[in-house]
Design an enzyme around this catalytic site. Structure first.
Site, PDB file in Angstrom:
ATOM      1  N   CYS A  73      -0.207  -1.545   0.599  1.00 24.04           N
ATOM      2  CA  CYS A  73      -0.805  -1.632  -0.764  1.00 24.04           C
ATOM      3  C   CYS A  73      -2.169  -1.109  -0.746  1.00 24.04           C
ATOM      4  O   CYS A  73      -2.417   0.019  -0.510  1.00 24.04           O
ATOM      5  CB  CYS A  73      -0.530  -2.954  -1.448  1.00 24.04           C
ATOM      6  SG  CYS A  73      -0.648  -2.813  -3.260  1.00 24.04           S
TER       7      CYS A  73
ATOM      8  N   HIS B 194       5.968  -4.547  -0.127  1.00 26.16           N
ATOM      9  CA  HIS B 194       5.809  -6.019  -0.069  1.00 26.16           C
ATOM     10  C   HIS B 194       7.309  -6.761   0.359  1.00 26.16           C
ATOM     11  O   HIS B 194       8.073  -6.008   0.529  1.00 26.16           O
ATOM     12  CB  HIS B 194       4.969  -6.604  -1.311  1.00 26.16           C
ATOM     13  CG  HIS B 194       3.959  -6.042  -1.663  1.00 26.16           C
ATOM     14  ND1 HIS B 194       2.664  -6.355  -1.140  1.00 26.16           N
ATOM     15  CD2 HIS B 194       3.645  -5.251  -2.769  1.00 26.16           C
ATOM     16  CE1 HIS B 194       1.711  -5.740  -1.768  1.00 26.16           C
ATOM     17  NE2 HIS B 194       2.367  -4.989  -2.766  1.00 26.16           N
TER      18      HIS B 194
END
Lengths: 403, 246
Positions: B100, B197
């Site tokens: 991310c 994630h």
């Protein structure tokens, strides 16, 4: 004045929804469609206005404490204390309490609203008082990030007219008065170890006796509420209520506080054929950590149920932000829910022994209740699994409340 | 091939107090445990704001997670200070996992929420723009080295790979880098960048073991055999995640 027809119709829907064992959202939805400003009109007439409580964790219990303290101070309080912290939940609570002529027999409203609904609410009704508890990672699939959640709460603070009570220890909340132009006066609550002074302080908490400092004076209060996090919620409630009714002696408030029990559905005990069973709602890492710290897992049979529906949060990554090592000794008897295997994987990395995994909640509950029925049982449950468990365990009336 | 037992490696964890969104701290736990279970000692270098870049030297594995906009603004200057060092470690073959925000920072540049252009480390040849909508949901991606990779994405950045930049994988279901070209993440040598994630590594232990094996090889100069682990919950957890709606 709200239309009596709306109230009657709303109540009919409510009765029907209740027969189906259902929730508080549908009647609210119906009334909202019929009369969009239903809540605004009723709440706008309250002589002492509206008090808003928001933040990630502790809203329901804090609202319960605030309500009981205000009642001890002699006020008639309307609250939406059902754990349904949406606008529709507020309307649903109003339907139950309002007269057919649209009058609410109350001096003040204390409302629990989640961050997103709180922002919509303050656009319609400016609260006189607000209490912002904390900004913690929760449902980030919905809110995106804690930065965004903090912005929502800043909007609540901006729209409050009399007093905003803030958590001094919360980094994001503590910035609000620096960043925003506030009409309201700011009051702070915190624990003792705060570097900066607060108006209301939790000086100590041990053996369920809390010591609060309010305006420089210390008060020792035995609490029926369990856990340090609830003692901090009580601190927040004291700060808020003292701001609303400064003329009421603090002793009156602390006496009432010692009698408050935890809120419905947020750590309740029921009796299932002689087996004491506790349901503990866990919805984010901080809440789960606090629950694990507050409830001793020894001599207790433990189950964890986790779904990933909208009400639970779609992303289960937060399991990895919880330290489960305190369950290593006792182990976990059963895991259930749609993401039970994600929890199994999580527990493996904390070396927590595990007896069974069954994604089907009804059969898992059966297995769980037959395991050592003489011992107390505890279920840590995500929101939608809590709803499912409550249905399975029978209607509320059949449950013997132990708390 | 000799065994990996009794070996040791050093993990560099980048800004763990800020880049830890959505359970990304779980990636570090998984790497540590999978080493510990195989009797591989792990030394942890926690690199935080204000630390000397010297601290990064000697890392055998680099790990970075996702953060908030605020987190990014707090770490960006310190990140740039160590960027050349991270770049040279990756060039030497040190494995990295950048998720991310870290993935974006490993690229050439990214646009902040205020439209400000932030320089990245340039390890990956890509850039990231700010998208209009946040992309959230379960995601499955796939590549020939790692098979299916399962996770949860939650990002508003749109990442575009430059010519010649290899993606980590192709999107099977979900949004990926930009929702248009079907790519997800990026890979350069042993560095992996991704939006996934979940956290990423628990349900994708093949990636964790790739990183550990590459780190050991980097350190000891030869491939070492990683003993297999039981991983009894991985398959059912993957199956359950795949069966859920986006």
């Amino acid at each position: 004045m709200p239309n009596p027809v709306t109230i009657t119709l709303g109540r009919l829907v409510q009765a029907a929804a209740r027969l189906r064992g259902g929730g508080t959202a549908l009647p609210g939805l119906v009334v909202e469609k019929l009369e969009p400003d239903f809540a605004v009109r009723i709440l706008g007439e309250l002589p002492q206005g509206v008090v808003l409580v928001s933040g990630t964790n502790g809203k329901t219990t804090t609202v319960k404490v605030v309500t009981e303290l205000l009642e001890a101070a002699g006020l008639r309080v309307f609250t939406n204390n059902t754990g349904s912290n949406f606008m529709r939940g507020v309307i649903s609570s109003l339907l139950q309490k309002v007269s057919l002529t649209g009058r609410l027999n109350a001096d003040i409203a204390v409302l629990e609203l989640d961050e997103a609904h709180a922002v919509n609410f303050v656009a319609a009704i400016k609260p006189r008082y607000s209490l912002l508890l904390n900004v913690l990672p929760d449902q980030l699939d919905r809110f995106g990030s804690t930065d965004y959640t903090a912005e929502l709460l800043a909007a609540v603070a901006r729209n409050t007219t009399e007093v905003v009570v803030l958590n001094r220890e919360d980094e994001l909340l503590a910035q609000i008065p620096e960043k925003e132009t506030l009409i309201a006066e700011v009051r702070w609550f915190s624990e003792e170890n705060s570097a900066r002074q607060s108006d209301t302080i939790l000086k100590s908490f041990s053996g369920n006796t809390a010591c609060f400092e309010i305006g420089g004076v210390c008060y020792e209060v035995p609490l029926a509420l369990k856990g340090r996090y609830n003692a901090l919620n009580a601190t927040a409630a004291l700060a808020l209520v003292h701001a609303i009714v400064p003329e009421t002696p603090v002793e009156v408030l602390t006496e009432a506080l010692s009698q408050v029990h935890s809120a419905f559905g947020r750590g309740e005990s029921i009796n299932v054929n002689g087996t004491p069973l506790e349901l503990i709602l866990v919805k984010n890492p901080d809440g789960f950590m606090q629950a694990l710290e507050s409830f001793d897992s020894e001599d207790c049979v433990t189950m964890i149920t986790v779904n990933d529906d909208y009400g639970d949060g779609r992303d289960v990554g937060w399991f990895f932000d919880v330290d489960f090592s305190s369950l290593r000794q006792s182990g976990v008897a059963v895991l259930s829910g749609s993401r039970a295997y994600d929890m199994a994987l999580r527990l493996e990395y904390d070396a927590v022994p595990l007896q069974a995994v069954d994604t089907d909640v009804p059969t898992a509950l059966k297995t769980f209740l037959t395991d050592s029925p003489e011992k107390p049982h505890r279920i840590f449950c995500s929101y939608t699994t809590m709803i499912a468990l409550r249905k399975l365990l029978g209607t509320k009336a059949e449950m013997e409340r132990v708390v | 091939m000799s065994a990996a037992e009794h070996k040791s490696l050093t993990i560099l964890n980048l800004f763990g107090s800020q880049l830890n969104n959505f359970g990304d701290a779980g990636n570090l736990l998984v790497l540590r445990k999978r080493c510990e279970w195989r009797d591989i000692a792990v030394e942890l270098l926690d690199f935080e704001v204000g630390d000397s870049p010297e601290k990064c030297k000697g890392a055998h594995l680099i790990l970075g997670g996702g953060g908030t906009e605020r987190g990014l603004s707090l770490i960006k200057d310190d990140f740039l200070r160590i960027a050349p060092l991270l770049h040279s470690l990756v060039e030497e073959g040190v494995p990295a996992l950048a998720v991310c925000t870290s993935y974006q920072l490993f690229g050439e540049y990214l646009e902040s929420s205020e439209g400000e252009r932030l320089e990245g480390a340039g390890i990956f040849s890509l850039h990231t723009l700010r998208g209009a909508e946040r992309q959230t949901g379960n995601i499955v991606i796939s590549n020939s080295d790692f098979g299916e990779i399962i996770g949860y994405e939650n990002h508003s950045g749109l990442t575009f790979l430059h010519e010649g930049q290899e993606p980590l994988a192709q999107v099977v279901s979900g949004f990926g880098n930009n929702g248009k070209d079907g790519t997800e993440g990026a890979r350069y040598k042993n560095a992996l960048g991704t939006y996934l994630h979940g956290p990423l590594l628990p349900k994708n232990p093949q990636l964790a073991d790739f990183l550990i094996a590459a780190a050991l090889e980097q350190r000891y100069g030869e491939p070492l055999e990683l003993p297999p682990l039981p991983d009894q919950w991985v398959q059912p957890a993957r199956a359950a995640a795949k069966a859920r709606p986006r």
